[in-house]
Scaffold this motif. Structure first.
Motif, PDB file in Angstrom:
ATOM      1  N   LYS A   1       0.844  -1.218   0.000  1.00  0.00           N
ATOM      2  CA  LYS A   1       0.000   0.000   0.000  1.00  0.00           C
ATOM      3  C   LYS A   1       0.869   1.254   0.000  1.00  0.00           C
ATOM      4  CE  LYS A   1      -2.594  -0.157   3.440  1.00  0.00           C
ATOM      5  NZ  LYS A   1      -3.414  -0.352   4.611  1.00  0.00           N
ATOM      6  N   THR A   2       1.678   1.391   1.041  1.00  0.00           N
ATOM      7  CA  THR A   2       2.517   2.586   1.139  1.00  0.00           C
ATOM      8  C   THR A   2       3.875   2.194   1.687  1.00  0.00           C
ATOM      9  OG1 THR A   2       1.772   2.926   3.401  1.00  0.00           O
ATOM     10  CG2 THR A   2       0.599   4.156   1.690  1.00  0.00           C
ATOM     11  N   TRP A   3       4.829   3.075   1.540  1.00  0.00           N
ATOM     12  CA  TRP A   3       6.125   2.853   2.161  1.00  0.00           C
ATOM     13  C   TRP A   3       6.741   4.197   2.495  1.00  0.00           C
ATOM     14  CZ3 TRP A   3       9.654   4.807  -1.351  1.00  0.00           C
ATOM     15  CH2 TRP A   3       9.244   4.834  -2.693  1.00  0.00           C
ATOM     16  N   GLU A   4       7.643   4.120   3.438  1.00  0.00           N
ATOM     17  CA  GLU A   4       8.159   5.341   4.023  1.00  0.00           C
ATOM     18  C   GLU A   4       9.647   5.114   4.324  1.00  0.00           C
ATOM     19  OE1 GLU A   4       7.195   6.671   8.395  1.00  0.00           O
ATOM     20  OE2 GLU A   4       5.357   6.551   7.165  1.00  0.00           O
ATOM     21  N   VAL A   5      10.458   6.090   4.072  1.00  0.00           N
ATOM     22  CA  VAL A   5      11.900   5.924   4.269  1.00  0.00           C
ATOM     23  C   VAL A   5      12.407   6.881   5.323  1.00  0.00           C
ATOM     24  CG1 VAL A   5      14.160   5.865   3.143  1.00  0.00           C
ATOM     25  CG2 VAL A   5      12.071   5.501   1.805  1.00  0.00           C
ATOM     26  N   LYS A   6      13.150   6.370   6.250  1.00  0.00           N
ATOM     27  CA  LYS A   6      13.799   7.247   7.219  1.00  0.00           C
ATOM     28  C   LYS A   6      15.231   6.739   7.389  1.00  0.00           C
ATOM     29  CE  LYS A   6      12.919   9.482  11.590  1.00  0.00           C
ATOM     30  NZ  LYS A   6      13.914   8.922  12.520  1.00  0.00           N
TER      31      LYS A   6
ATOM     32  N   ILE B   1      13.321   1.334   5.739  1.00  0.00           N
ATOM     33  CA  ILE B   1      12.163   1.465   4.860  1.00  0.00           C
ATOM     34  C   ILE B   1      11.010   0.698   5.498  1.00  0.00           C
ATOM     35  CG2 ILE B   1      11.267   1.072   2.513  1.00  0.00           C
ATOM     36  CD1 ILE B   1      14.891   0.700   2.855  1.00  0.00           C
ATOM     37  N   SER B   2       9.954   1.411   5.869  1.00  0.00           N
ATOM     38  CA  SER B   2       8.796   0.740   6.471  1.00  0.00           C
ATOM     39  C   SER B   2       7.732   0.581   5.391  1.00  0.00           C
ATOM     40  CB  SER B   2       8.225   1.575   7.607  1.00  0.00           C
ATOM     41  OG  SER B   2       9.253   1.943   8.482  1.00  0.00           O
ATOM     42  N   ILE B   3       7.343  -0.648   5.211  1.00  0.00           N
ATOM     43  CA  ILE B   3       6.410  -0.950   4.121  1.00  0.00           C
ATOM     44  C   ILE B   3       5.105  -1.459   4.710  1.00  0.00           C
ATOM     45  CG2 ILE B   3       6.078  -2.321   2.023  1.00  0.00           C
ATOM     46  CD1 ILE B   3       9.252  -2.734   2.233  1.00  0.00           C
ATOM     47  N   SER B   4       3.998  -0.879   4.247  1.00  0.00           N
ATOM     48  CA  SER B   4       2.694  -1.401   4.664  1.00  0.00           C
ATOM     49  C   SER B   4       2.082  -2.185   3.519  1.00  0.00           C
ATOM     50  CB  SER B   4       1.751  -0.261   5.026  1.00  0.00           C
ATOM     51  OG  SER B   4       2.265   0.443   6.117  1.00  0.00           O
ATOM     52  N   PHE B   5       1.903  -3.462   3.779  1.00  0.00           N
ATOM     53  CA  PHE B   5       1.126  -4.285   2.864  1.00  0.00           C
ATOM     54  C   PHE B   5      -0.321  -4.211   3.352  1.00  0.00           C
ATOM     55  CE2 PHE B   5       5.372  -5.993   2.672  1.00  0.00           C
ATOM     56  CZ  PHE B   5       5.550  -6.356   1.347  1.00  0.00           C
TER      57      PHE B   5
ATOM     58  N   LYS C   1      -2.115  -6.467   4.549  1.00  0.00           N
ATOM     59  CA  LYS C   1      -2.360  -7.221   5.786  1.00  0.00           C
ATOM     60  C   LYS C   1      -1.181  -7.280   6.741  1.00  0.00           C
ATOM     61  CE  LYS C   1      -4.852 -10.443   2.972  1.00  0.00           C
ATOM     62  NZ  LYS C   1      -4.810 -11.828   2.527  1.00  0.00           N
ATOM     63  N   GLN C   2      -0.104  -6.652   6.401  1.00  0.00           N
ATOM     64  CA  GLN C   2       1.092  -6.839   7.234  1.00  0.00           C
ATOM     65  C   GLN C   2       2.072  -5.686   7.057  1.00  0.00           C
ATOM     66  OE1 GLN C   2       1.902  -9.615   9.383  1.00  0.00           O
ATOM     67  NE2 GLN C   2       3.423  -8.086   9.936  1.00  0.00           N
ATOM     68  N   LYS C   3       2.762  -5.383   8.148  1.00  0.00           N
ATOM     69  CA  LYS C   3       3.816  -4.384   8.081  1.00  0.00           C
ATOM     70  C   LYS C   3       5.161  -5.096   7.918  1.00  0.00           C
ATOM     71  CE  LYS C   3       4.997  -1.338  11.455  1.00  0.00           C
ATOM     72  NZ  LYS C   3       4.619  -0.676  12.721  1.00  0.00           N
ATOM     73  N   MET C   4       6.097  -4.467   7.241  1.00  0.00           N
ATOM     74  CA  MET C   4       7.441  -5.043   7.102  1.00  0.00           C
ATOM     75  C   MET C   4       8.450  -3.899   7.158  1.00  0.00           C
ATOM     76  SD  MET C   4       9.076  -6.914   3.768  1.00  0.00           S
ATOM     77  CE  MET C   4       8.116  -8.419   3.833  1.00  0.00           C
ATOM     78  N   ILE C   5       9.549  -4.134   7.851  1.00  0.00           N
ATOM     79  CA  ILE C   5      10.558  -3.088   7.934  1.00  0.00           C
ATOM     80  C   ILE C   5      11.862  -3.627   7.352  1.00  0.00           C
ATOM     81  CG2 ILE C   5      11.870  -1.610   9.525  1.00  0.00           C
ATOM     82  CD1 ILE C   5       9.119  -2.217  11.268  1.00  0.00           C
TER      83      ILE C   5
END
Ligand code: MIG
Length: 765
Positions: free
Chosen positions: A8-13, A17-21, A23-27
Motif C-alpha cells: 500500500k505505502t512505504w516510508e523511508v527514514k 524502509i517501512s512498508i505497509s502491505f 495485511k502486514q507491516k514489514m521493515i
C-alpha cells in the motif's frame, strides 16, 4: 503461501524502509552494502535481539550507511527495489523479498509455492491417532513464523553451529532448541546444545548467508523435503532475517561476525593442553594427574575441576573434605604451572541457610512457576534446585559477584555446564516465568538464550574484576555468544564416528563465529581404545580448546594407562600443538579483524573446487596448513586431497602440486600435515606450559621458496593489547633463508624477541 496483500505505502527514514502491505507491516533496514535486515513484526514491534547488542549495532552502523534518492525505485509499478552498492532487494506484492546482485543475478528468492512436508504419518494415520486421544504434532505448515527460499539444486549449505553430521547440511532437517541428550549424537540429530540459526549458502556464483534472529524454537529443513528450497520456521517470535551477502564464504563469515560479534583474543595459556575427567574427585587425584604430566614430559596447562570439587554440588562452594582448605591446592599447583579451571552449573540447590539459595530467594532472582506464585523447582545434581533468571542484569551481576569470589580464590577460567538448561525431572515447561530485563516473559522465549546470558554474566564479571581476558567455556549458547564464550561440544562418546564428526562440527562452529572450540578428546562417554585415543589426539591437535575429558564410569583416558607407545604418540602431538601455538595465536589475532576461525574447511579458501564442498575428513589451519588425520580404525594409509597450489609435506619436506589426491603412509604415530608454498610459520621452542619460559626466541619455519608472515606478540593475559600494547612483526625470508624483520607496532611493556631462527622445512624432519 505468503499473503500479506498488496504493497500500500512505504516510508523511508535514514536507512530504514517501512512498508505497509494490506495485511502486514514489514521493515527493511539496510545495514551495510552487504547486510540487509527484513523484519516482520509478528510478535513485537522491536527486534529484541540477544545476538546483536547495542554495541554490535553501533559497530555495524559506524560503517555509515545512508540510502540516497536513487537507492529506492519502483521498477514496474508494484515492486519496490532497494539498492546498495552491491545488492538489490526487490519486494513485491504478497510480501516476497528477493535478493539480487547488481547485475541481476538472483541470489536468494522466496519460494512461491506451497511447502510439501515429508510426512512420516499419512493423513488417515494422524486422524486415527487423534481419535485415540493422542496429540499429533503440528506440521511445520502451521508455524506463525516462516520463510522458504529457493536454492540451486546442488547448492551446498553450511552452518547451524554444533549440529552433528556433515559439513554440507543439505538433505537434513534441524531444530533449534538447546538440548542435553547424552545418547550418541549422530547426523540424524535435530537439536543439540546450541542454537545458531545461521546458514551459509554457497551458490555457484555468489555465497551468502541467512541469519534468522529469533530465540524461540525454530526449524530448518535444508533441502530435505524439496531439493529446490530451504525452509525456516519458528513457533513464535518475529521473522527477523538478516540477509548477509559477500559473494565468498569468508566475506559472509566476516559480515556475520561483524553483526553478531567476534571471539575476543584469549589468554595464550588457555590455548594449551587441558586434562579433565568427571571422576577426579579429590586433591590427591588432581595432584597425581598433574604431576604425571610433568613426569612424562607431556605439556599441560590445567587439570580441570568437575562437579565434585563443590560441597554437595552447591554452586560457589568448596568441598574441603576431599580437596583440602580453600586455595591450598590451587597455590600448590600454580607453582608447577597448572591453572585451575572449574565447572559451574546454573541449578542452585534449594536449602535453607545455603547463601546462594537465601540470596536468590530473597531478591527474587530465580525463575517462577507459570502462575508466578512461587519459584520454579526442578532437579539437577544437588537435588531440588532453582534456576537463576539470567535475562536480568541484576541477576547477572549477582552471579558475577560470586564468580569474582572464585577468581579471588585463584580460579583462572570457568566452565559453564548444564545451561540448556538441563533438568532431571523432565524439561522446563515453556510457561515458566522469567524476565528479559524488566519485561516479563516465559521460558519459551528464554530457553535458547539461557546459556548465552549465563556466559555473559560470567565473562563480564571476570573481565571487569580480573582485568584479564576471560576464558568461559560453555555448552549451551546462541548466536552472538562468541563474544563471551569458548565452546565445547558436550557429551560425545568414544566412537570412531564421533572422531570423524569432530572435523565438520568444529569447522562449522568456526564458520559461525566460535573461533575457540573443541570436543572432548578421546570421547566423553563410552570406553576409549588405545588406537582411538592416538588418532584423536592427532586429529584434535590444532583445536583452540584442546582438552581430554571423560565420564565417570567409563575407561579412564590419561594416555599413560595405555602403555608407552600411546604415551609417546600422545606427547608427540601435544608438543606439536605447542609448536604451532604462535601460529594459532596469530590466527586468533587476525580473527579480530576478519572473523575467520583457526580450523577451517577447505571450501572456505577453495570454493570453486567441488571436491572441497563436502570434504569432511581434512581441514585447514588458517590458510597455510592442511591437516589430514586418519579417522578410520585399522588404517595406516591416508588418501589426502591437496587443493590448488604447491604444498610441502611437513613431515618429509616432499613437494606436491595440488588439485589432486595423493596417498600417504600414516602409521599410528603419524598424521599427514602439509604447508603451502610461500609460508613462514612462527613457532616457539618446547615448553611444559605457557609461562614456564620467557619468549625470547622465535623460530620461523619456512618453505624452500621463502615467504613472509605477520606475527603478533603480546603479554598473553591482560587487556592492554586493546590499547596497542603489542609487538607486530613482518618477517620476510628469502629463498636463501635470509631473514628481514620489520616491527610494525611496538609494545610498551612486552619485550621483543632477542633471537630469530629460520628453520627450513626439511631440517626439522
Ligand atoms: O550430567 O559435570 O557435559 O562434561 O563432566 C552430566 C559432569 C553433567 C555434563 C558435561 C560433562 C561433565 C558432566 N556434566
Amino acid at each position: 503461501m505468503l499473503d500479506y496483500g498488496k504493497i500500500k505505502t512505504w516510508e523511508v527514514k535514514d536507512n530504514v524502509i517501512s512498508i505497509s502491505f494490506e495485511k502486514q507491516k514489514m521493515i527493511v533496514t539496510v545495514l551495510t552494502d552487504e547486510i540487509i535486515n527484513v523484519f516482520v513484526p509478528i510478535w513485537s514491534e522491536d527486534h529484541r535481539s540477544k545476538a546483536i547488542e547495542e554495541e554490535d549495532m553501533e559497530r555495524v552502523l559506524s560503517k555509515g550507511y545512508t540510502l540516497n534518492a536513487e537507492s529506492i525505485t519502483t521498477p514496474d509499478g508494484n515492486a519496490l527495489q532497494i539498492s546498495t552498492n552491491n545488492l538489490k532487494a526487490i519486494i513485491t506484492d504478497g510480501g516476497y523479498v528477493d535478493f539480487y546482485t547488481m547485475d541481476g543475478y538472483p541470489v536468494s528468492r522466496q519460494f512461491r509455492g506451497e511447502r510439501v512436508p515429508i510426512k512420516t504419518l499419512g493423513i488417515w494415520e494422524m486422524e486415527l491417532l487423534k481419535a485415540e486421544g493422542h496429540t499429533v504434532a503440528d506440521t511445520v505448515l502451521n508455524k506463525p513464523v516462516s520463510d522458504t527460499r529457493v536454492i540451486e539444486r546442488d547448492e551446498p549449505i553450511y552452518g547451524l553451529g554444533d549440529k552433528m553430521g556433515l559439513l554440507d547440511k543439505r538433505s537434513y532437517e534441524y531444530e533449534n532448541w538447546n538440548t542435553d541428550d547424552p545418547s550418541a549424537h549422530n547426523e540424524q540429530y535435530r537439536s543439540l546444545y546450541k542454537s545458531i540459526p545461521f546458514i551459509i549458502c554457497k551458490k555457484s556464483k555468489y555465497a551468502y548467508g541467512l541469519f534468522y534472529d529469533n530465540t524461540f524454537h525454530s526449524y530448518f529443513d535444508i533441502a530435505k523435503e524439496n531439493r529446490e528450497y530451504v525452509a525456516y520456521s519458528a513457533d513464535d517470535g518475529n521473522l527477523d532475517l538478516y540477509f548477509i551477502g559477500g559473494g565468498k564464504i569468508k566475506n559472509v563469515i566476516g559480515n556475520y561476525t561483524l553483526l553478531t560479534g567476534r571471539t575476543p583474543l584469549p589468554q595464550l595459556w588457555t590455548l594449551g593442553y587441558h586434562q579433565c575427567r568427571w571422576g577426579y574427585s579429590s586433591a590427591k587425584d588432581i595432584t597425581e594427574v598433574a604431576e604425571k604430566f610433568r613426569e612424562l614430559d607431556i605439556p599441560c596447562e590445567s587439570v580441570q575441576y568437575d562437579i565434585d570439587y563443590m560441597d554437595g554440588y552447591r554452586v560457589f562452594t568448596w568441598n574441603e573434605k576431599d580437596y583440602g582448605p580453600k586455595g591450598e591446592l590451587f597455590d600448590k599447583l600454580y607453582k608447577k604451572g597448572f591453572k585451575p579451571v572449574v565447572i559451574i552449573d546454573p541449578g542452585t540447590k534449594r536449602e535453607e541457610g545455603y547463601f546462594m539459595y537465601e540470596e536468590g530467594t530473597k531478591n527474587g532472582f530465580f525463575f517462577r512457576n507459570a502462575e508466578d506464585t512461587e519459584d520454579y523447582v526442578n532437579e539437577v545434581w544437588p537435588g531440588e534446585a532453582n534456576y537463576p533468571d539470567f535475562g536480568r542484569s541484576e541477576v547477572r551481576k549477582w552471579w558475577g559477584k560470586h564468580i569474582n569470589d572464585l577468581t579471588d580464590m585463584g580460579v583462572a577460567a570457568i566452565w559453564n555446564d548444564m545451561n540448556e538448561p538441563a533438568s532431571f525431572r523432565g524439561p522446563l515447561p515453556e510457561d515458566v516465568v522469567g524476565y528479559d530485563e524488566d519485561r516479563r516473559t516465559t521460558h519459551r522465549e528464554l530457553h535458547n538464550v539461557y546459556g548465552h546470558f549465563m556466559g555473559k554474566a560470567t565473562y563480564e564479571a571476570m573481565k571487569e574484576h580480573t582485568k584479564k581476558r576471560p576464558l568461559v567455556i560453555t555448552r549451551a549458547c546462541y548466536s552472538g555468544s562468541q563474544k563471551y564464550c569458548a565452546v565445547w561440544t558436550g557429551d560425545n562418546q568414544s566412537l570412531w564416528s564421533h572422531l570423524q564428526g569432530m572435523i565438520p562440527q568444529l569447522c562449522t562452529l568456526g564458520m559461525c563465529g566460535f573461533a575457540v572450540n573443541g570436543v572432548d578428546i578421546g570421547g566423553f562417554g563410552a570406553d576409549t581404545t588405545p588406537e582411538l585415543l592416538c588418532r584423536w589426539i592427532e586429529a584434535a591437535c590444532f583445536s583452540t580448546f584442546f582438552r581430554n575429558h571423560s565420564a565417570n564410569g567409563c575407561t579412564r583416558q590419561e594416555p599413560w594407562l595405555f602403555g608407552d607407545e600411546v604415551v609417546d604418540i600422545y606427547r608427540k602431538y601435544v608438543k606439536l600443538h605447542y609448536r604451532f601455538l604462535p601460529y594459532i595465536y596469530d590466527l586468533l589475532h587476525e580473527e579480530q579483524e576478519n572473523g575467520l576461525p583457526v580450523m577451517r574447511p577447505l571450501v572456505l579458501h577453495y570454493e570453486n573446487d567441488p571436491v572441497t564442498f563436502n570434504l569432511n575428513d581434512e581441514f585447514l589451519v588458517g590458510e597455510k596448513v592442511l591437516v589430514a588425520p586418519v579417522v578410520n580404525p585399522g588404517e595406516t594409509m591416508r588418501k589426502v586431497y591437496l587443493p590448488e597450489g604447491t604444498w610441502y609435506s611437513y613431515n618429509t619436506g616432499e613437494k606436491y602440486e595440488g588439485s589432486k589426491y595423493i596417498l600417504e603412509e600414516a602409521p599410528l604415530d603419524h598424521m599427514p600435515i602439509y604447508i603451502k608454498a610461500g609460508s613462514v610459520i612462527p613457532f616457539y621452542d618446547e615448553m611444559s606450559y605457557v609461562g614456564e619460559k620467557n619468549f625470547n626466541k622465535i623460530n620461523l619455519l619456512v618453505t624452500p621458496e621463502g615467504g613472509n608472515c605477520i606475527h603478533y606478540q603480546d603479554g598473553g593475559e591482560d587487556l592492554s593489547y586493546l590499547n596497542g600494547n603489542y609487538n607486530l612483526y613482518r618477517f620476510t625470508v628469502g629463498p636463501n633463508g635470509a631473514l628481514s624483520t620489520e616491527l610494525l607496532n611496538k609494545a610498551e611493556t612486552v619485550a621483543e624477541y632477542k633471537e630469530f631462527a629460520v628453520i627450513s622445512l626439511k631440517k626439522i624432519v
